[in-house]
Design a protein around this motif. Structure first.
Motif, PDB file in Angstrom:
ATOM      1  N   LEU A 146      -4.947   6.893   9.037  1.00 30.16           N
ATOM      2  CA  LEU A 146      -6.057   6.262   9.763  1.00 30.16           C
ATOM      3  C   LEU A 146      -5.706   4.838  10.186  1.00 30.16           C
ATOM      4  O   LEU A 146      -6.055   4.403  11.290  1.00 30.16           O
ATOM      5  CB  LEU A 146      -7.312   6.259   8.886  1.00 30.16           C
ATOM      6  CG  LEU A 146      -7.964   7.624   8.643  1.00 30.16           C
ATOM      7  CD1 LEU A 146      -9.054   7.512   7.581  1.00 30.16           C
ATOM      8  CD2 LEU A 146      -8.537   8.190   9.942  1.00 30.16           C
ATOM      9  N   ALA A 147      -5.005   4.112   9.318  1.00 30.86           N
ATOM     10  CA  ALA A 147      -4.580   2.761   9.675  1.00 30.86           C
ATOM     11  C   ALA A 147      -3.621   2.800  10.861  1.00 30.86           C
ATOM     12  O   ALA A 147      -3.706   1.971  11.776  1.00 30.86           O
ATOM     13  CB  ALA A 147      -3.928   2.080   8.472  1.00 30.86           C
ATOM     14  N   ALA A 148      -2.702   3.761  10.838  1.00 28.83           N
ATOM     15  CA  ALA A 148      -1.747   3.889  11.948  1.00 28.83           C
ATOM     16  C   ALA A 148      -2.466   4.174  13.258  1.00 28.83           C
ATOM     17  O   ALA A 148      -2.086   3.662  14.318  1.00 28.83           O
ATOM     18  CB  ALA A 148      -0.742   4.987  11.631  1.00 28.83           C
ATOM     19  N   ALA A 149      -3.515   4.980  13.184  1.00 34.02           N
ATOM     20  CA  ALA A 149      -4.286   5.283  14.391  1.00 34.02           C
ATOM     21  C   ALA A 149      -4.971   4.038  14.943  1.00 34.02           C
ATOM     22  O   ALA A 149      -5.277   3.978  16.140  1.00 34.02           O
ATOM     23  CB  ALA A 149      -5.320   6.363  14.082  1.00 34.02           C
ATOM     24  N   GLU A 150      -5.204   3.064  14.073  1.00 35.64           N
ATOM     25  CA  GLU A 150      -5.788   1.791  14.497  1.00 35.64           C
ATOM     26  C   GLU A 150      -4.724   0.754  14.844  1.00 35.64           C
ATOM     27  O   GLU A 150      -5.046  -0.406  15.096  1.00 35.64           O
ATOM     28  CB  GLU A 150      -6.682   1.240  13.375  1.00 35.64           C
ATOM     29  CG  GLU A 150      -7.871   2.140  13.037  1.00 35.64           C
ATOM     30  CD  GLU A 150      -8.620   1.655  11.807  1.00 35.64           C
ATOM     31  OE1 GLU A 150      -8.140   0.704  11.140  1.00 35.64           O
ATOM     32  OE2 GLU A 150      -9.691   2.230  11.506  1.00 35.64           O
ATOM     33  N   GLY A 151      -3.447   1.165  14.828  1.00 35.08           N
ATOM     34  CA  GLY A 151      -2.361   0.267  15.188  1.00 35.08           C
ATOM     35  C   GLY A 151      -1.859  -0.589  14.046  1.00 35.08           C
ATOM     36  O   GLY A 151      -1.164  -1.592  14.285  1.00 35.08           O
ATOM     37  N   ARG A 152      -2.174  -0.216  12.801  1.00 36.95           N
ATOM     38  CA  ARG A 152      -1.741  -0.998  11.647  1.00 36.95           C
ATOM     39  C   ARG A 152      -0.763  -0.180  10.809  1.00 36.95           C
ATOM     40  O   ARG A 152      -1.064   0.944  10.415  1.00 36.95           O
ATOM     41  CB  ARG A 152      -2.947  -1.411  10.784  1.00 36.95           C
ATOM     42  CG  ARG A 152      -3.945  -2.299  11.503  1.00 36.95           C
ATOM     43  CD  ARG A 152      -5.015  -2.774  10.527  1.00 36.95           C
ATOM     44  NE  ARG A 152      -5.927  -3.717  11.152  1.00 36.95           N
ATOM     45  CZ  ARG A 152      -7.140  -3.412  11.614  1.00 36.95           C
ATOM     46  NH1 ARG A 152      -7.574  -2.161  11.481  1.00 36.95           N
ATOM     47  NH2 ARG A 152      -7.905  -4.320  12.171  1.00 36.95           N
ATOM     48  N   ILE A 153       0.376  -0.770  10.520  1.00 33.27           N
ATOM     49  CA  ILE A 153       1.398  -0.110   9.713  1.00 33.27           C
ATOM     50  C   ILE A 153       1.284  -0.588   8.276  1.00 33.27           C
ATOM     51  O   ILE A 153       1.262  -1.796   8.009  1.00 33.27           O
ATOM     52  CB  ILE A 153       2.807  -0.415  10.255  1.00 33.27           C
ATOM     53  CG1 ILE A 153       2.959   0.103  11.690  1.00 33.27           C
ATOM     54  CG2 ILE A 153       3.878   0.185   9.347  1.00 33.27           C
ATOM     55  CD1 ILE A 153       4.252  -0.318  12.352  1.00 33.27           C
ATOM     56  N   ILE A 154       1.203   0.336   7.343  1.00 31.47           N
ATOM     57  CA  ILE A 154       1.163  -0.012   5.931  1.00 31.47           C
ATOM     58  C   ILE A 154       1.829   1.093   5.126  1.00 31.47           C
ATOM     59  O   ILE A 154       1.727   2.268   5.452  1.00 31.47           O
ATOM     60  CB  ILE A 154      -0.288  -0.245   5.440  1.00 31.47           C
ATOM     61  CG1 ILE A 154      -0.296  -0.729   3.977  1.00 31.47           C
ATOM     62  CG2 ILE A 154      -1.143   0.997   5.623  1.00 31.47           C
ATOM     63  CD1 ILE A 154      -1.658  -1.176   3.472  1.00 31.47           C
ATOM     64  N   ARG A 155       2.546   0.687   4.095  1.00 28.77           N
ATOM     65  CA  ARG A 155       3.145   1.624   3.155  1.00 28.77           C
ATOM     66  C   ARG A 155       2.542   1.330   1.787  1.00 28.77           C
ATOM     67  O   ARG A 155       2.408   0.160   1.394  1.00 28.77           O
ATOM     68  CB  ARG A 155       4.661   1.450   3.120  1.00 28.77           C
ATOM     69  CG  ARG A 155       5.354   2.316   2.076  1.00 28.77           C
ATOM     70  CD  ARG A 155       6.857   2.281   2.245  1.00 28.77           C
ATOM     71  NE  ARG A 155       7.537   3.002   1.172  1.00 28.77           N
ATOM     72  CZ  ARG A 155       8.825   3.338   1.200  1.00 28.77           C
ATOM     73  NH1 ARG A 155       9.561   3.004   2.250  1.00 28.77           N
ATOM     74  NH2 ARG A 155       9.362   3.989   0.201  1.00 28.77           N
ATOM     75  N   VAL A 156       2.172   2.390   1.053  1.00 31.73           N
ATOM     76  CA  VAL A 156       1.471   2.220  -0.222  1.00 31.73           C
ATOM     77  C   VAL A 156       2.063   3.167  -1.265  1.00 31.73           C
ATOM     78  O   VAL A 156       2.273   4.347  -0.993  1.00 31.73           O
ATOM     79  CB  VAL A 156      -0.040   2.492  -0.075  1.00 31.73           C
ATOM     80  CG1 VAL A 156      -0.759   2.272  -1.413  1.00 31.73           C
ATOM     81  CG2 VAL A 156      -0.646   1.603   1.010  1.00 31.73           C
ATOM     82  N   GLY A 157       2.333   2.643  -2.460  1.00 31.32           N
ATOM     83  CA  GLY A 157       2.796   3.459  -3.570  1.00 31.32           C
ATOM     84  C   GLY A 157       1.838   3.373  -4.739  1.00 31.32           C
ATOM     85  O   GLY A 157       1.090   2.403  -4.886  1.00 31.32           O
ATOM     86  N   GLN A 158       1.852   4.397  -5.586  1.00 34.57           N
ATOM     87  CA  GLN A 158       1.032   4.397  -6.793  1.00 34.57           C
ATOM     88  C   GLN A 158       1.811   3.807  -7.968  1.00 34.57           C
ATOM     89  O   GLN A 158       2.972   4.138  -8.177  1.00 34.57           O
ATOM     90  CB  GLN A 158       0.638   5.822  -7.193  1.00 34.57           C
ATOM     91  CG  GLN A 158      -0.269   6.560  -6.246  1.00 34.57           C
ATOM     92  CD  GLN A 158      -0.738   7.873  -6.858  1.00 34.57           C
ATOM     93  OE1 GLN A 158      -1.227   7.923  -7.998  1.00 34.57           O
ATOM     94  NE2 GLN A 158      -0.587   8.952  -6.102  1.00 34.57           N
ATOM     95  N   LEU A 159       1.151   2.957  -8.736  1.00 33.56           N
ATOM     96  CA  LEU A 159       1.657   2.501 -10.027  1.00 33.56           C
ATOM     97  C   LEU A 159       0.793   3.150 -11.103  1.00 33.56           C
ATOM     98  O   LEU A 159      -0.368   2.792 -11.277  1.00 33.56           O
ATOM     99  CB  LEU A 159       1.566   0.976 -10.144  1.00 33.56           C
ATOM    100  CG  LEU A 159       2.718   0.151  -9.603  1.00 33.56           C
ATOM    101  CD1 LEU A 159       2.408  -1.332  -9.712  1.00 33.56           C
ATOM    102  CD2 LEU A 159       3.992   0.458 -10.361  1.00 33.56           C
ATOM    103  N   VAL A 160       1.341   4.118 -11.802  1.00 37.23           N
ATOM    104  CA  VAL A 160       0.583   4.828 -12.824  1.00 37.23           C
ATOM    105  C   VAL A 160       0.584   4.011 -14.114  1.00 37.23           C
ATOM    106  O   VAL A 160       1.633   3.554 -14.578  1.00 37.23           O
ATOM    107  CB  VAL A 160       1.169   6.230 -13.052  1.00 37.23           C
ATOM    108  CG1 VAL A 160       0.639   6.852 -14.323  1.00 37.23           C
ATOM    109  CG2 VAL A 160       0.833   7.124 -11.855  1.00 37.23           C
ATOM    110  N   THR A 161      -0.607   3.844 -14.673  1.00 32.18           N
ATOM    111  CA  THR A 161      -0.819   2.930 -15.792  1.00 32.18           C
ATOM    112  C   THR A 161      -1.302   3.674 -17.027  1.00 32.18           C
ATOM    113  O   THR A 161      -2.144   4.572 -16.932  1.00 32.18           O
ATOM    114  CB  THR A 161      -1.864   1.873 -15.390  1.00 32.18           C
ATOM    115  OG1 THR A 161      -1.374   1.123 -14.280  1.00 32.18           O
ATOM    116  CG2 THR A 161      -2.178   0.931 -16.537  1.00 32.18           C
ATOM    117  N   ALA A 162      -0.784   3.286 -18.180  1.00 30.10           N
ATOM    118  CA  ALA A 162      -1.314   3.740 -19.464  1.00 30.10           C
ATOM    119  C   ALA A 162      -2.152   2.630 -20.059  1.00 30.10           C
ATOM    120  O   ALA A 162      -1.819   1.452 -19.944  1.00 30.10           O
ATOM    121  CB  ALA A 162      -0.168   4.106 -20.418  1.00 30.10           C
ATOM    122  N   MET A 163      -3.256   2.997 -20.698  1.00 32.67           N
ATOM    123  CA  MET A 163      -4.129   2.007 -21.305  1.00 32.67           C
ATOM    124  C   MET A 163      -3.570   1.573 -22.660  1.00 32.67           C
ATOM    125  O   MET A 163      -3.226   2.409 -23.506  1.00 32.67           O
ATOM    126  CB  MET A 163      -5.544   2.560 -21.461  1.00 32.67           C
ATOM    127  CG  MET A 163      -6.201   2.903 -20.124  1.00 32.67           C
ATOM    128  SD  MET A 163      -6.161   1.549 -18.911  1.00 32.67           S
ATOM    129  CE  MET A 163      -7.159   0.304 -19.754  1.00 32.67           C
TER     130      MET A 163
END
Length: 385
Positions: A146-163
């Motif tokens: 959806l961001a790309a469709a709005e002309g915005r480039i973003i890359r996102v990764g998950q950081l999995v966390t233990a409590m």
């Protein structure tokens, strides 16, 4: 370290305007998924599951989260998450929150982000740990599209966390490694820092190292140097979540005519741990506004981020929890410019440090720097070297 070219009329070294800051490419390495919900989303999801909230409209709810987090203690700060986690217990809710987080970050100019969250906290309505990871990734993927469709480039990764206070560290570490090619880029431990050190479950750090898996550990926020030392020496942490209290291992020696005691006109003597952190360029994920709320710093002007950056520590700038702190990367940058006299050079430095510290491969970091960050600064400043 890459710096901005001050020749040929460049604006490098100047104080950027709010519009300039808003347009800059940004990198955020420390941003909690369950701490960045839109108030309207919290209201709507709470209504769906029958969860009672302390306010009934978005503005009032946003104010409640900020005021509740402004307690000066990490323990009280963490209690605000009871409400956000309560409404993130279904695949649709997780996907929505992740999608909106990506869109909000992209709208703020973020081109790379790591979203950290704890799968074990989202099992109350029947999801498995794997279900939660897949739901978050689905939301991230949709947000990126959806961001790309709005002309915005973003890359996102998950950081999995233990409590920290729970005993599922090994299970969560294995979950993270199992999903390393499906969006998960690193492992973290979070929650109440004091009393729950990395040595609580010492074996997982060897497991992660043997699997060549990136690690960041919350340390040096509510607890001090021992916490940081365990994170890097036992936990093999590539980065430190916060790490603001590394200044306790630095003696700021004053010049004879200095009055304010911050060492700005003197020099610094580093202890052994501070030298280790700086010598190895272990990135510090500093979060100024959040640190004020939890009592880890007294003001933006005197926040250790500025002195640590001047001393060539690997400093990165982050939001921590955008909902609880009513913040954004633009807001964090603007405060440092207005209250700590940061220049465009300073903003470039922390952005580039964050990019080079991201949990992705070296060639991918190079592409991020060369294709998005440097051109973004060139667009507003004229030259980058």
């Amino acid at each position: 370290m890459t710096t901005l070219d001050t020749s040929a009329g460049s604006a490098a070294g100047s104080y950027p305007t709010a519009d300039t800051i808003r347009s800059l490419p940004k990198v955020v390495l420390h941003d909690h998924l369950d701490g960045g919900l839109r108030p309207q989303t919290v209201l709507e999801l709470a209504e769906q599951v029958g969860h009672a909230l302390p306010a009934a409209d978005p503005e009032s709810l946003g104010t409640w989260f900020q005021e509740a987090a402004d307690s000066g203690t990490l323990v009280r700060y963490l209690e605000t998450f009871d409400h956000t986690i309560a409404v993130m217990q279904t695949p649709d809710a997780l996907a929505r929150v992740a999608r909106e987080a990506v869109l909000d970050l992209a709208a703020d100019g973020v081109v790379y982000a790591e979203q950290r969250w704890a799968p074990e906290q989202h099992l109350a309505r029947g999801m498995s740990l794997q279900d939660t990871v897949e739901a978050v990734q689905a939301g991230i993927d949709e947000g990126i599209a959806l961001a790309a469709a709005e002309g915005r480039i973003i890359r996102v990764g998950q950081l999995v966390t233990a409590m920290r206070h729970a005993d599922r560290w090994q299970e969560i570490a294995e979950l993270a490694v199992a999903n390393r090619d499906r969006g998960v880029v690193g492992f973290d431990i979070a929650g109440a820092e004091a009393g729950f050190p990395p040595s609580r479950h010492a074996g997982i750090w060897s497991y992660l190292a043997e699997n060549d898996f990136p690690v960041t550990i919350h340390a040096g926020e509510a607890a001090g140097l021992d916490s940081i030392a365990e994170a890097v020496h036992l936990g093999h942490a590539d980065r430190i979540g916060h790490g603001v209290r590394i200044v306790e291992d630095i003696a700021f020696v004053l010049d004879s005519d200095e009055k304010d005691g911050d060492g700005a006109d003197g020099f610094a003597e580093l202890g052994h741990l501070a030298h280790w952190i700086r010598d190895h360029q272990i990135a510090l994920e500093l979060c100024p506004v959040s640190n004020l709320q939890t009592g880890a710093a007294e003001s933006i002007a005197k926040h250790p981020i500025t002195r640590l950056k001047e001393l060539d520590f690997a400093v990165t700038l982050n939001t921590d929890n955008r909902l609880m702190s009513r913040t954004s990367m633009t807001h964090e940058m603007t405060l440092l410019v207005e209250e700590a006299a940061w220049t465009i050079d300073d903003l470039a430095d922390v952005t580039l440090t964050a990019a080079w510290s991201a949990f992705m491969h070296h060639d991918e970091r190079r592409e991020l720097v060369d294709s998005l960050i440097l051109p973004g600064y060139q667009a507003v400043q004229g030259a980058v070297r």
